[in-house]
Design a protein around this motif. Structure first.
Motif, PDB file in Angstrom:
ATOM      1  N   TRP A 216      -2.131 -13.461  19.303  1.00 40.51           N
ATOM      2  CA  TRP A 216      -2.166 -13.439  20.768  1.00 40.51           C
ATOM      3  C   TRP A 216      -3.125 -14.497  21.312  1.00 40.51           C
TER       4      TRP A 216
ATOM      5  N   ALA B  62      -1.407 -17.705  21.073  1.00 40.42           N
ATOM      6  CA  ALA B  62      -0.341 -17.771  22.086  1.00 40.42           C
ATOM      7  C   ALA B  62      -0.918 -18.210  23.431  1.00 40.42           C
TER       8      ALA B  62
ATOM      9  N   GLU C  10      -0.691 -22.146  25.749  1.00 33.56           N
ATOM     10  CA  GLU C  10      -0.282 -22.250  27.158  1.00 33.56           C
ATOM     11  C   GLU C  10      -1.222 -23.139  27.968  1.00 33.56           C
TER      12      GLU C  10
ATOM     13  N   TRP D 264      -7.808 -19.286  32.885  1.00 32.40           N
ATOM     14  CA  TRP D 264      -6.825 -18.767  31.913  1.00 32.40           C
ATOM     15  C   TRP D 264      -7.521 -18.448  30.592  1.00 32.40           C
TER      16      TRP D 264
ATOM     17  N   GLY E   9      -9.804 -15.371  30.908  1.00 34.84           N
ATOM     18  CA  GLY E   9      -8.996 -14.139  30.897  1.00 34.84           C
ATOM     19  C   GLY E   9      -8.461 -13.855  29.505  1.00 34.84           C
ATOM     20  N   GLY E  10      -8.005 -14.925  28.839  1.00 31.31           N
ATOM     21  CA  GLY E  10      -7.479 -14.785  27.477  1.00 31.31           C
ATOM     22  C   GLY E  10      -8.552 -14.308  26.517  1.00 31.31           C
TER      23      GLY E  10
ATOM     24  N   THR F  68     -11.150 -12.493  27.223  1.00 33.55           N
ATOM     25  CA  THR F  68     -11.374 -11.061  27.470  1.00 33.55           C
ATOM     26  C   THR F  68     -10.277 -10.232  26.806  1.00 33.55           C
ATOM     27  N   ALA F  69      -9.019 -10.668  26.992  1.00 36.05           N
ATOM     28  CA  ALA F  69      -7.888  -9.908  26.439  1.00 36.05           C
ATOM     29  C   ALA F  69      -7.969  -9.836  24.912  1.00 36.05           C
TER      30      ALA F  69
ATOM     31  N   TYR G 181       7.977 -17.907  28.572  1.00 40.85           N
ATOM     32  CA  TYR G 181       6.622 -18.298  28.169  1.00 40.85           C
ATOM     33  C   TYR G 181       5.613 -17.428  28.935  1.00 40.85           C
ATOM     34  N   GLY G 182       4.446 -17.240  28.318  1.00 42.25           N
ATOM     35  CA  GLY G 182       3.400 -16.445  28.958  1.00 42.25           C
ATOM     36  C   GLY G 182       2.963 -17.006  30.305  1.00 42.25           C
ATOM     37  N   TYR G 183       2.802 -18.330  30.348  1.00 40.67           N
ATOM     38  CA  TYR G 183       2.316 -18.941  31.594  1.00 40.67           C
ATOM     39  C   TYR G 183       3.354 -18.801  32.710  1.00 40.67           C
TER      40      TYR G 183
ATOM     41  N   SER H 146       3.143 -15.383  34.038  1.00 37.43           N
ATOM     42  CA  SER H 146       1.932 -15.308  34.863  1.00 37.43           C
ATOM     43  C   SER H 146       2.188 -15.855  36.266  1.00 37.43           C
TER      44      SER H 146
ATOM     45  N   SER I 227      -4.212 -14.203  33.086  1.00 36.76           N
ATOM     46  CA  SER I 227      -4.002 -13.986  31.636  1.00 36.76           C
ATOM     47  C   SER I 227      -4.687 -12.720  31.141  1.00 36.76           C
ATOM     48  N   GLY I 228      -5.853 -12.414  31.694  1.00 35.08           N
ATOM     49  CA  GLY I 228      -6.612 -11.233  31.269  1.00 35.08           C
ATOM     50  C   GLY I 228      -5.910  -9.926  31.606  1.00 35.08           C
TER      51      GLY I 228
ATOM     52  N   LEU J  88      -2.259  -9.983  32.234  1.00 31.14           N
ATOM     53  CA  LEU J  88      -0.897 -10.104  31.702  1.00 31.14           C
ATOM     54  C   LEU J  88      -0.818  -9.832  30.193  1.00 31.14           C
ATOM     55  N   TYR J  89      -1.695 -10.470  29.431  1.00 30.59           N
ATOM     56  CA  TYR J  89      -1.552 -10.379  27.968  1.00 30.59           C
ATOM     57  C   TYR J  89      -1.787  -8.971  27.406  1.00 30.59           C
ATOM     58  N   PRO J  90      -2.774  -8.216  27.933  1.00 23.33           N
ATOM     59  CA  PRO J  90      -2.875  -6.826  27.433  1.00 23.33           C
ATOM     60  C   PRO J  90      -1.590  -6.029  27.681  1.00 23.33           C
TER      61      PRO J  90
ATOM     62  N   LEU K 296       1.479  -7.358  27.781  1.00 19.73           N
ATOM     63  CA  LEU K 296       2.441  -7.853  26.780  1.00 19.73           C
ATOM     64  C   LEU K 296       2.141  -7.245  25.405  1.00 19.73           C
ATOM     65  N   MET K 297       0.841  -7.153  25.086  1.00 19.97           N
ATOM     66  CA  MET K 297       0.445  -6.577  23.786  1.00 19.97           C
ATOM     67  C   MET K 297       0.899  -5.123  23.687  1.00 19.97           C
TER      68      MET K 297
ATOM     69  N   ALA L 284       4.643  -4.946  23.280  1.00 24.32           N
ATOM     70  CA  ALA L 284       5.027  -5.349  21.921  1.00 24.32           C
ATOM     71  C   ALA L 284       4.684  -4.254  20.907  1.00 24.32           C
TER      72      ALA L 284
ATOM     73  N   HIS M  31       4.440 -19.482  22.329  1.00 26.73           N
ATOM     74  CA  HIS M  31       4.860 -18.106  22.083  1.00 26.73           C
ATOM     75  C   HIS M  31       5.866 -17.690  23.149  1.00 26.73           C
TER      76      HIS M  31
ATOM     77  N   TYR N 282       8.582 -14.610  24.791  1.00 25.56           N
ATOM     78  CA  TYR N 282       8.707 -13.151  24.938  1.00 25.56           C
ATOM     79  C   TYR N 282      10.054 -12.789  25.548  1.00 25.56           C
TER      80      TYR N 282
END
Lengths: 177, 103
Positions: A27, A30, A34, A47, A50-51, A53-54, B27-29, B32, B39-40, B42-44, B46-47, B50, B70, B72
């Motif tokens: 992740w 990924a 981006e 971005w 945030g990434g 943190t995630a 794509y993730g972006y 978004s 991203s902080g 969105l990605y959780p 998506l996780m 998944a 990546h 999705y």
């Protein structure tokens, strides 16, 4: 050409992705890929933050879950192994007390009947409590005290036997008067 | 064991974004930008999707030397789940989630 802000964003997210749990690395990578497609440098930094943190949250959750699972497994093992032994020792304590009671009843009753005549025994009927209650309870108390430090579970079993005997006698006395 | 999915408004937004072109990889972006989620956030989501096999992921094959991206897409069960929980009004815009998640 990348600005310092974008370079920092890539560096940060890359470092976090590399050093996180294996499941989180995918992740992290990924999100890192981006960054190249984000127009603004500052937006790429947000971005990346945030990434970061995630990924950290995901990684921490995995670590916490596996830690809890490990603790439960360890404790489960511990309880099964030691719990079984404990019960066995406790049961042996109870068995010892039952054996002592049987020996006391048979042995002391025979001894008393040999020493004291039947007529005297009728007058001293409280003597009947000696082999059934007084002597066994005395032996239980001494044995439990002696074993308490080194064989505590067996001592507990003996105490349990003593309590059961005492309760039985009390119930008998209150219901058969 | 996977806990039940929390159907937050943001999760519904993400599911809704996938429903616009259900068979396309995204794509993730792009997700978004479509949803306005950082991203902080969105990605959780998506996780979680998944983890519950509602979302499939893939690395885009690229030319040598160029890092892959990546991708999705909702799985069949993810698509069913999204259709069950994202409700649209007559104008086509999403209004609310139908009921609590069970996946």
């Amino acid at each position: 050409m990348s600005s310092a802000v974008r370079k920092f964003a890539v560096m940060l997210l890359g470092a976090v992705a590399r050093n996180s749990q294996r499941e989180s690395q995918c992740w992290g990578n990924a999100m890192l890929r981006e960054v190249d497609f984000i127009d603004s440098d500052w937006a790429s930094l947000w971005w990346a933050l945030g990434g970061t943190t995630a990924v950290l949250k995901h990684s921490l959750a995995i670590t916490a879950r596996s830690w809890v699972r490990k603790q439960i497994d360890h404790r489960g093992d511990w309880t099964l192994k030691n719990g079984g032994k404990k019960v066995a020792r406790l049961a042996s304590g109870v068995a010892i007390s039952a054996g002592l009671l049987a020996v006391s009843i048979v042995g002391v009753a025979r001894l008393l009947s040999a020493v004291i005549s039947a007529r005297t025994f009728e007058h001293l009927h409280w003597l009947g409590w000696l082999p059934i209650l007084v002597i066994p309870e005395g032996i239980f108390a001494i044995a439990a005290f002696a074993l308490w430090r080194k064989r505590r579970d067996i001592a507990r079993g003996i105490v349990l036997g003593a309590v059961v005997l005492a309760v039985h006698v009390i119930v008998h006395m209150t219901t058969h008067k | 064991m996977v806990s039940p999915l929390r159907l937050s408004p943001q999760t519904l937004q993400v599911l809704d974004a996938f429903l616009h072109a259900p068979k396309d990889w995204k794509y993730g972006y792009d997700i978004s930008r479509d949803t306005g989620l950082k991203s902080g956030t969105l990605y959780p989501i998506l996780m979680r999707l998944a983890d519950r096999k509602l979302l499939e992921t893939s690395w885009e094959p690229t030319e040598p030397g160029k890092p892959p991206r990546h991708l999705y897409r909702l799985t069949v069960s993810g698509l069913r789940f999204a259709r069950e929980h994202v409700v649209h009004d007559v104008t086509g815009s999403r209004v609310l989630g139908l009921r609590g998640a069970k996946s």
